[in-house]
Motif scaffolding. Sequence first.
Motif, PDB file in Angstrom:
ATOM      1  N   TYR A   1      37.483  31.553  36.966  1.00 15.03           N
ATOM      2  CA  TYR A   1      36.168  31.987  37.444  1.00 15.03           C
ATOM      3  C   TYR A   1      35.285  32.444  36.290  1.00 15.03           C
ATOM      4  O   TYR A   1      34.077  32.184  36.261  1.00 15.03           O
ATOM      5  CB  TYR A   1      36.320  33.106  38.472  1.00 15.03           C
ATOM      6  N   MET A   2      35.879  33.144  35.328  1.00 10.93           N
ATOM      7  CA  MET A   2      35.126  33.603  34.164  1.00 10.93           C
ATOM      8  C   MET A   2      34.547  32.434  33.378  1.00 10.93           C
ATOM      9  O   MET A   2      33.430  32.513  32.854  1.00 10.93           O
ATOM     10  CB  MET A   2      36.035  34.419  33.243  1.00 10.93           C
TER      11      MET A   2
ATOM     12  N   GLY B   1      41.235  37.539  31.524  1.00 12.18           N
ATOM     13  CA  GLY B   1      40.461  36.424  32.054  1.00 12.18           C
ATOM     14  C   GLY B   1      39.209  36.151  31.243  1.00 12.18           C
ATOM     15  O   GLY B   1      38.790  34.996  31.109  1.00 12.18           O
ATOM     16  N   PHE B   2      38.618  37.207  30.674  1.00 11.33           N
ATOM     17  CA  PHE B   2      37.424  37.018  29.848  1.00 11.33           C
ATOM     18  C   PHE B   2      37.764  36.198  28.608  1.00 11.33           C
ATOM     19  O   PHE B   2      37.034  35.274  28.237  1.00 11.33           O
ATOM     20  CB  PHE B   2      36.837  38.372  29.445  1.00 11.33           C
TER      21      PHE B   2
ATOM     22  N   PHE C   1      41.536  23.398  39.787  1.00  9.94           N
ATOM     23  CA  PHE C   1      42.660  23.783  40.639  1.00  9.94           C
ATOM     24  C   PHE C   1      42.597  25.256  41.020  1.00  9.94           C
ATOM     25  O   PHE C   1      42.759  25.619  42.190  1.00  9.94           O
ATOM     26  CB  PHE C   1      43.984  23.488  39.935  1.00  9.94           C
ATOM     27  N   LEU C   2      42.360  26.133  40.033  1.00  6.86           N
ATOM     28  CA  LEU C   2      42.372  27.573  40.305  1.00  6.86           C
ATOM     29  C   LEU C   2      41.205  27.996  41.186  1.00  6.86           C
ATOM     30  O   LEU C   2      41.339  28.892  42.019  1.00  6.86           O
ATOM     31  CB  LEU C   2      42.361  28.361  38.993  1.00  6.86           C
TER      32      LEU C   2
ATOM     33  N   PHE D   1      46.750  36.844  38.554  1.00  3.55           N
ATOM     34  CA  PHE D   1      45.353  37.269  38.624  1.00  3.55           C
ATOM     35  C   PHE D   1      44.596  36.929  37.343  1.00  3.55           C
ATOM     36  O   PHE D   1      43.403  36.599  37.387  1.00  3.55           O
ATOM     37  CB  PHE D   1      45.273  38.768  38.900  1.00  3.55           C
ATOM     38  N   SER D   2      45.270  37.016  36.189  1.00  2.00           N
ATOM     39  CA  SER D   2      44.602  36.708  34.919  1.00  2.00           C
ATOM     40  C   SER D   2      44.229  35.233  34.836  1.00  2.00           C
ATOM     41  O   SER D   2      43.137  34.881  34.380  1.00  2.00           O
ATOM     42  CB  SER D   2      45.511  37.079  33.737  1.00  2.00           C
ATOM     43  N   LEU D   3      45.138  34.367  35.266  1.00  2.15           N
ATOM     44  CA  LEU D   3      44.848  32.933  35.262  1.00  2.15           C
ATOM     45  C   LEU D   3      43.692  32.614  36.211  1.00  2.15           C
ATOM     46  O   LEU D   3      42.810  31.798  35.892  1.00  2.15           O
ATOM     47  CB  LEU D   3      46.095  32.145  35.665  1.00  2.15           C
TER      48      LEU D   3
END
Length: 236
Positions: A115-116, A33-34, A61-62, A108-110
């Motif tokens: 958020y990151m 995610g970073f 969206f996320l 979870f990565s997406l």
Amino acid sequence: MSIDIGFIVTAFFEILDALPLTLVITIVPLLFGFVIGVATALIRMYKVKVLHRIADAYVSFLRGTPIILHVFLIYWGLPLLIDKLSTHYGWGIKTASIPILSFVLTAFSLTAGAYMSEIIRSGLLAVNRGQIEAAYSVGMSTPQALRRIVLPQAIGVILPNLCNLFVGFLHTSTFAFTVSQMELLGKASVVASNNLKFLEAFIAAALIYWGITVVAERLTAYLEKKVTKYNRGGVT
């Protein structure tokens, strides 16, 4: 009703078996995610043609939908897409052979990337624009200025938010149990069901979550002190 302290200790060590998987579900998406977040933040900040609109929609969206929904969409939708593409192009891939954990980590990565991107963007914007201009004046390119000057300072600014995100994803890892991944809370539920001592099992799980959170907070405080030395006039 009395609380069985002895069983809390027993349950604690039984539930602890699920800690490695919980940490994988928490940390791996944050690492991916970073990378996604940095790329997305830069695309949005520099208004890269076409891509910045896609990035805006992705983040909107996320961040605007529940994480458990992302898990279900990836868990049920991605295998259909892979199977269809595999059949069309003759790849020979069968999603039945792909571990469920892969779909959980993808979802979870997406989510973490979305958020990151906002956290990283706020950190980049917090760096004085004059420092970037100074970098340009000595002949640095934009990538060099970002890598050598902006990102190191931005990371110092966003460390507390990164810790909050880690804690949030630690708690979010419980959603993995909905697709049969035995993380901490799932393990606690099984231990509680087998022994019919739900309160004690969940107290044990709470202590483990709390312990991990305290360690993360202490580590973040240490890193923040090290990374932000430049704000206090340099190293000693």
